[in-house]
Design an enzyme around this catalytic site. Sequence first.
Site, PDB file in Angstrom:
ATOM      1  N   LEU A  89     -11.888 -11.808   8.942  1.00 17.93           N
ATOM      2  CA  LEU A  89     -13.283 -11.667   9.350  1.00 17.93           C
ATOM      3  C   LEU A  89     -13.945 -10.376   8.882  1.00 17.93           C
ATOM      4  O   LEU A  89     -15.109 -10.141   9.184  1.00 17.93           O
ATOM      5  CB  LEU A  89     -13.453 -11.828  10.870  1.00 17.93           C
ATOM      6  CG  LEU A  89     -12.785 -13.070  11.477  1.00 17.93           C
ATOM      7  CD1 LEU A  89     -12.982 -13.088  12.984  1.00 17.93           C
ATOM      8  CD2 LEU A  89     -13.305 -14.348  10.848  1.00 17.93           C
ATOM      9  N   CYS A  90     -13.232  -9.519   8.140  1.00 25.38           N
ATOM     10  CA  CYS A  90     -13.867  -8.333   7.554  1.00 25.38           C
ATOM     11  C   CYS A  90     -14.659  -8.751   6.319  1.00 25.38           C
ATOM     12  O   CYS A  90     -14.244  -9.635   5.577  1.00 25.38           O
ATOM     13  CB  CYS A  90     -12.817  -7.299   7.142  1.00 25.38           C
ATOM     14  SG  CYS A  90     -12.212  -6.287   8.479  1.00 25.38           S
ATOM     15  N   HIS A  91     -15.780  -8.088   6.122  1.00 24.27           N
ATOM     16  CA  HIS A  91     -16.602  -8.356   4.953  1.00 24.27           C
ATOM     17  C   HIS A  91     -16.061  -7.600   3.741  1.00 24.27           C
ATOM     18  O   HIS A  91     -15.590  -6.474   3.890  1.00 24.27           O
ATOM     19  CB  HIS A  91     -18.045  -7.890   5.197  1.00 24.27           C
ATOM     20  CG  HIS A  91     -18.750  -8.685   6.239  1.00 24.27           C
ATOM     21  ND1 HIS A  91     -18.645  -8.399   7.583  1.00 24.27           N
ATOM     22  CD2 HIS A  91     -19.561  -9.752   6.149  1.00 24.27           C
ATOM     23  CE1 HIS A  91     -19.374  -9.266   8.271  1.00 24.27           C
ATOM     24  NE2 HIS A  91     -19.934 -10.101   7.421  1.00 24.27           N
ATOM     25  N   ASP A 135       8.087   3.660   3.463  1.00 23.98           N
ATOM     26  CA  ASP A 135       8.787   2.868   2.449  1.00 23.98           C
ATOM     27  C   ASP A 135       9.522   3.749   1.446  1.00 23.98           C
ATOM     28  O   ASP A 135      10.677   3.485   1.109  1.00 23.98           O
ATOM     29  CB  ASP A 135       7.790   1.963   1.720  1.00 23.98           C
ATOM     30  CG  ASP A 135       8.482   1.123   0.660  1.00 23.98           C
ATOM     31  OD1 ASP A 135       9.462   0.430   0.998  1.00 23.98           O
ATOM     32  OD2 ASP A 135       8.046   1.162  -0.506  1.00 23.98           O
ATOM     33  N   MET A 194     -12.795  -0.133   9.633  1.00 23.35           N
ATOM     34  CA  MET A 194     -11.552  -0.844   9.325  1.00 23.35           C
ATOM     35  C   MET A 194     -10.961  -0.380   7.996  1.00 23.35           C
ATOM     36  O   MET A 194      -9.744  -0.287   7.846  1.00 23.35           O
ATOM     37  CB  MET A 194     -11.770  -2.359   9.319  1.00 23.35           C
ATOM     38  CG  MET A 194     -12.085  -2.937  10.688  1.00 23.35           C
ATOM     39  SD  MET A 194     -10.950  -2.420  12.004  1.00 23.35           S
ATOM     40  CE  MET A 194      -9.388  -2.993  11.371  1.00 23.35           C
ATOM     41  N   GLU A 195     -11.823  -0.051   7.049  1.00 21.28           N
ATOM     42  CA  GLU A 195     -11.338   0.444   5.765  1.00 21.28           C
ATOM     43  C   GLU A 195     -10.666   1.806   5.928  1.00 21.28           C
ATOM     44  O   GLU A 195      -9.607   2.060   5.340  1.00 21.28           O
ATOM     45  CB  GLU A 195     -12.499   0.515   4.764  1.00 21.28           C
ATOM     46  CG  GLU A 195     -12.960  -0.836   4.256  1.00 21.28           C
ATOM     47  CD  GLU A 195     -13.681  -1.711   5.290  1.00 21.28           C
ATOM     48  OE1 GLU A 195     -13.802  -2.929   5.047  1.00 21.28           O
ATOM     49  OE2 GLU A 195     -14.119  -1.199   6.343  1.00 21.28           O
TER      50      GLU A 195
END
Length: 158
Positions: free
Chosen positions: A75-77, A128, A113-114
């Site tokens: 749902l993120c653009h 990692d 969010m980014e």
Amino acid sequence: MTTFTHINSQGEANMVDVSSKQETVREARAEVIVTMSQKTLEMILSGQHHKGDVFATARIAGIQAAKRTWELIPLCHPLLLSKVEVNLTALPETNQVRIESFCKLTGKTGVEMEALTAASVAALTIYDMCKAIQKDMVIEQVRLLEKCGGKSGHFLAK
């Protein structure tokens, strides 16, 4: 009262329609802390890690992740980011690495969010690259530090 914007009137998840929103400059900063042993941090800082420059790799991974957030988070653009910055700071007194990300654009939706994705993926990349040396590193305190722009205005974490 604030409501969830990604839920429609039937209670279903949906992508928010931002077509009527005004374009503004939007910025966000996020952070993550990675705690590790003194030995692991020293190996990173001395450049003795057999996989190469851990901080440079984590920085690139964070930038790439910010650019692909819309593919990772439902749902993120998709956004046309104008700036992504990922800074890594060693904190030898606590055997930690602090990662701070910054994202910016001129658009119709925010970049929180980014920024969060950039910092998180940078931290995961450190894990990692160093897991062969230490498996019990801790990634914590993933949080939004600041955001500005748009209708909801300025937010600054306490």
